[in-house]
Write a protein that holds these residues in place. Structure first.
Motif, PDB file in Angstrom:
ATOM      1  N   GLN A  96      -2.406  65.264 -31.169  1.00 39.22           N
ATOM      2  CA  GLN A  96      -1.053  65.800 -31.032  1.00 39.22           C
ATOM      3  C   GLN A  96      -0.876  66.952 -32.022  1.00 39.22           C
ATOM      4  N   ILE A  97      -0.008  67.884 -31.678  1.00 41.51           N
ATOM      5  CA  ILE A  97       0.308  68.980 -32.584  1.00 41.51           C
ATOM      6  C   ILE A  97       1.387  68.503 -33.554  1.00 41.51           C
ATOM      7  N   PRO A  98       1.115  68.480 -34.846  1.00 39.47           N
ATOM      8  CA  PRO A  98       2.120  67.978 -35.789  1.00 39.47           C
ATOM      9  C   PRO A  98       3.230  69.001 -36.033  1.00 39.47           C
ATOM     10  N   HIS A  99       4.399  68.502 -36.358  1.00 39.56           N
ATOM     11  CA  HIS A  99       5.497  69.385 -36.759  1.00 39.56           C
ATOM     12  C   HIS A  99       5.130  70.025 -38.097  1.00 39.56           C
ATOM     13  N   GLY A 149     -19.785  67.872 -35.656  1.00 38.79           N
ATOM     14  CA  GLY A 149     -19.333  68.777 -34.618  1.00 38.79           C
ATOM     15  C   GLY A 149     -18.108  68.194 -33.939  1.00 38.79           C
ATOM     16  N   SER A 150     -17.420  69.024 -33.179  1.00 40.73           N
ATOM     17  CA  SER A 150     -16.209  68.578 -32.481  1.00 40.73           C
ATOM     18  C   SER A 150     -16.387  68.610 -30.974  1.00 40.73           C
ATOM     19  N   GLY A 151     -17.622  68.384 -30.542  1.00 39.52           N
ATOM     20  CA  GLY A 151     -17.887  68.426 -29.113  1.00 39.52           C
ATOM     21  C   GLY A 151     -17.387  67.212 -28.360  1.00 39.52           C
ATOM     22  N   VAL A 152     -17.048  66.141 -29.087  1.00 36.82           N
ATOM     23  CA  VAL A 152     -16.613  64.904 -28.433  1.00 36.82           C
ATOM     24  C   VAL A 152     -15.149  64.605 -28.732  1.00 36.82           C
ATOM     25  N   GLN A 153     -14.765  64.642 -30.008  1.00 40.01           N
ATOM     26  CA  GLN A 153     -13.401  64.291 -30.395  1.00 40.01           C
ATOM     27  C   GLN A 153     -12.548  65.564 -30.535  1.00 40.01           C
ATOM     28  N   PHE A 154     -11.743  65.825 -29.529  1.00 40.40           N
ATOM     29  CA  PHE A 154     -10.854  66.991 -29.547  1.00 40.40           C
ATOM     30  C   PHE A 154      -9.781  66.793 -28.475  1.00 40.40           C
ATOM     31  N   PHE A 155      -8.767  67.644 -28.519  1.00 43.30           N
ATOM     32  CA  PHE A 155      -7.778  67.677 -27.445  1.00 43.30           C
ATOM     33  C   PHE A 155      -7.393  69.135 -27.204  1.00 43.30           C
ATOM     34  N   ARG A 156      -6.799  69.395 -26.078  1.00 44.06           N
ATOM     35  CA  ARG A 156      -6.355  70.747 -25.740  1.00 44.06           C
ATOM     36  C   ARG A 156      -4.840  70.787 -25.635  1.00 44.06           C
ATOM     37  N   HIS A 157      -4.280  71.868 -26.133  1.00 45.12           N
ATOM     38  CA  HIS A 157      -2.837  72.086 -26.043  1.00 45.12           C
ATOM     39  C   HIS A 157      -2.598  73.546 -25.712  1.00 45.12           C
ATOM     40  N   GLU A 158      -1.937  73.764 -24.573  1.00 45.47           N
ATOM     41  CA  GLU A 158      -1.644  75.121 -24.106  1.00 45.47           C
ATOM     42  C   GLU A 158      -2.901  75.978 -24.077  1.00 45.47           C
ATOM     43  N   LYS A 175      -5.658  75.760 -25.794  1.00 43.13           N
ATOM     44  CA  LYS A 175      -6.456  75.867 -27.008  1.00 43.13           C
ATOM     45  C   LYS A 175      -7.043  74.515 -27.370  1.00 43.13           C
ATOM     46  N   LYS A 176      -8.289  74.547 -27.842  1.00 37.71           N
ATOM     47  CA  LYS A 176      -8.997  73.326 -28.233  1.00 37.71           C
ATOM     48  C   LYS A 176      -8.767  73.039 -29.712  1.00 37.71           C
ATOM     49  N   TYR A 177      -8.438  71.783 -30.022  1.00 35.55           N
ATOM     50  CA  TYR A 177      -8.227  71.340 -31.401  1.00 35.55           C
ATOM     51  C   TYR A 177      -9.198  70.198 -31.697  1.00 35.55           C
ATOM     52  N   GLY A 178     -10.144  70.442 -32.606  1.00 37.70           N
ATOM     53  CA  GLY A 178     -11.142  69.442 -32.949  1.00 37.70           C
ATOM     54  C   GLY A 178     -10.675  68.509 -34.050  1.00 37.70           C
ATOM     55  N   PRO A 218      -7.363  72.195 -38.036  1.00 37.15           N
ATOM     56  CA  PRO A 218      -8.709  71.949 -37.510  1.00 37.15           C
ATOM     57  C   PRO A 218      -9.640  73.113 -37.840  1.00 37.15           C
ATOM     58  N   ALA A 219     -10.839  72.802 -38.264  1.00 38.42           N
ATOM     59  CA  ALA A 219     -11.814  73.839 -38.590  1.00 38.42           C
ATOM     60  C   ALA A 219     -12.267  74.538 -37.311  1.00 38.42           C
TER      61      ALA A 219
END
Length: 370
Positions: free
Chosen positions: A154-157, A270-279, A281-284, A294-295
């Motif tokens: 989730q994108i934090p406030h 690496g962030s090839g497995v644990q990530f999510f996308r929002h609008e 963009k990928k967030y690892g 996220p790096a």
């Protein structure tokens, strides 16, 4: 050959069926050797035995040269018991673990911990300083605010992220070496050893194996953390070390390199497995403890070091630091070797940079299937 008894999942996790499985493998080998004269001429050490147990949310697998030690089966189970004991101590997912109790009480008063945990905290603080804060065991609250703690991104406030950052940083830890106590300077601080725990477990379990007379093995936790000792026996000639594959960070069915691991540990981040996308963009899940973000800019980092724990911690830090700071670090630390995979304009192509490797690393010109 006598029929072996079945074992249930609990027995397997506790090690009982590991012994049975290994004995079954040996029985099958002996039976086939009696039936096939050509097979009988091969030394048992050309066979690799595998023992596996689930721990720390992954499979820990131990590979042994068959027949090189009379105590190999018992030693393997004892080593995996050590992994399980460390998980029970370090996990943040059990309220009764020592680390969970520390996180609950250390902001109220100095909290006494066991000697091995105190040593791990001291070691982690030293690694944090060495990497300019890119590795930090206090970064757990950041994983929570980003939703990675329960793998629900989730994108934090902005305000929530800033308040969380105020509780992150190893400089906020107060240690008393005489009393072996830990104190958190701010409420809400937490320690999380996820970026070093698997490597530590491999190192500690390896000591158990060596004490039991087993000096040749390849041990991994979820394949991202590995430790090798001795060599892989092949007939009457032994190759130095153990050869492992380094995977493609995007195409999981391909590998990019072979690494001959000789009494060393490796860690891959690496962030090839644990990530999510929002609008779009990928967030690892690998977060910079200094910024809370996220790096970015790196696909994967594989570090080879004297211990699996150090390799684990440095791989996480290097993913955060990026190419130029990795280069600077490796120039100052020639004992640390790094394989860095960086993005290019191609959808699945990568750029590879290596530091301090010699003949032990082979880059594959054409990635091939595992």
């Amino acid at each position: 050959m006598a029929k072996s008894k079945g074992t249930n999942r609990r027995e397997f996790l506790r090690g009982k069926s590991a012994v049975v499985s290994l004995q079954d493998a040996l029985d099958r080998f002996n039976a086939s050797a009696e039936e096939d004269e050509s097979t009988a001429k091969l030394p048992p050490a050309t066979y690799v035995l595998e023992v596996t147990r689930r721990a720390m949310a992954c499979d820990f697998q131990l590979l042994l040269n068959a027949g090189m030690s009379e105590r190999e089966t018992a030693a393997a189970v004892k080593a995996l018991d050590k992994v399980e004991a460390l998980e029970d101590q370090l996990t943040v997912y059990q309220e009764t673990s020592e680390v969970s109790l520390l996180n609950k009480l250390a902001s109220k008063r100095p909290f006494p911990v066991k000697a091995n945990l105190f040593e791990l905290i001291e070691r982690s603080i030293a690694l944090s300083k060495m990497t300019a804060g890119a590795f930090d065991i206090t970064a757990g609250p950041l994983a929570k605010v980003w939703g990675f703690y329960r793998r629900q991104g989730q994108i934090p406030h902005t305000d929530d992220l800033q308040q969380t950052l105020e509780r992150v940083g190893s400089q906020l830890l107060e240690l008393d070496s005489e009393k072996q106590t830990v104190y958190f300077q701010k409420p809400g601080m937490e320690l999380n050893f996820g970026a070093i725990g698997k490597g530590l477990a491999l190192d500690e379990a390896a000591e158990v194996l060596k004490e039991e007379g087993v000096g040749h093995f390849l041990f991994h936790g979820g394949q991202s953390s590995m430790l090798a000792a001795g060599c892989r026996a092949r007939g009457r000639e032994n190759d130095p070390g153990w050869v492992v594959g380094i995977g493609h960070p995007i195409r999981r069915d391909k590998k990019m390199a072979h690494l001959r691991l000789i009494n060393r540990g490796i860690g891959t981040s690496g962030s090839g497995v644990q990530f999510f996308r929002h609008e779009g963009k990928k967030y690892g899940h690998l977060l910079d403890p200094r910024t809370g973000q996220p790096a970015e800019g790196v696909l994967s980092v594989t570090v080879c070091a004297a211990s699996a724990a150090e390799a684990d911690a440095l791989s996480t830090a290097f993913y955060v630091l990026g190419e130029e700071k990795i280069r600077t670090f490796c120039e100052a630390h020639p004992e640390v070797q790094v394989l860095l995979m960086l993005p290019t304009t191609g959808a699945t192509s990568v750029r590879i940079e290596t530091f301090n490797f010699e003949d032990e690393l082979e880059i594959l010109s054409e990635p091939i299937a595992w």
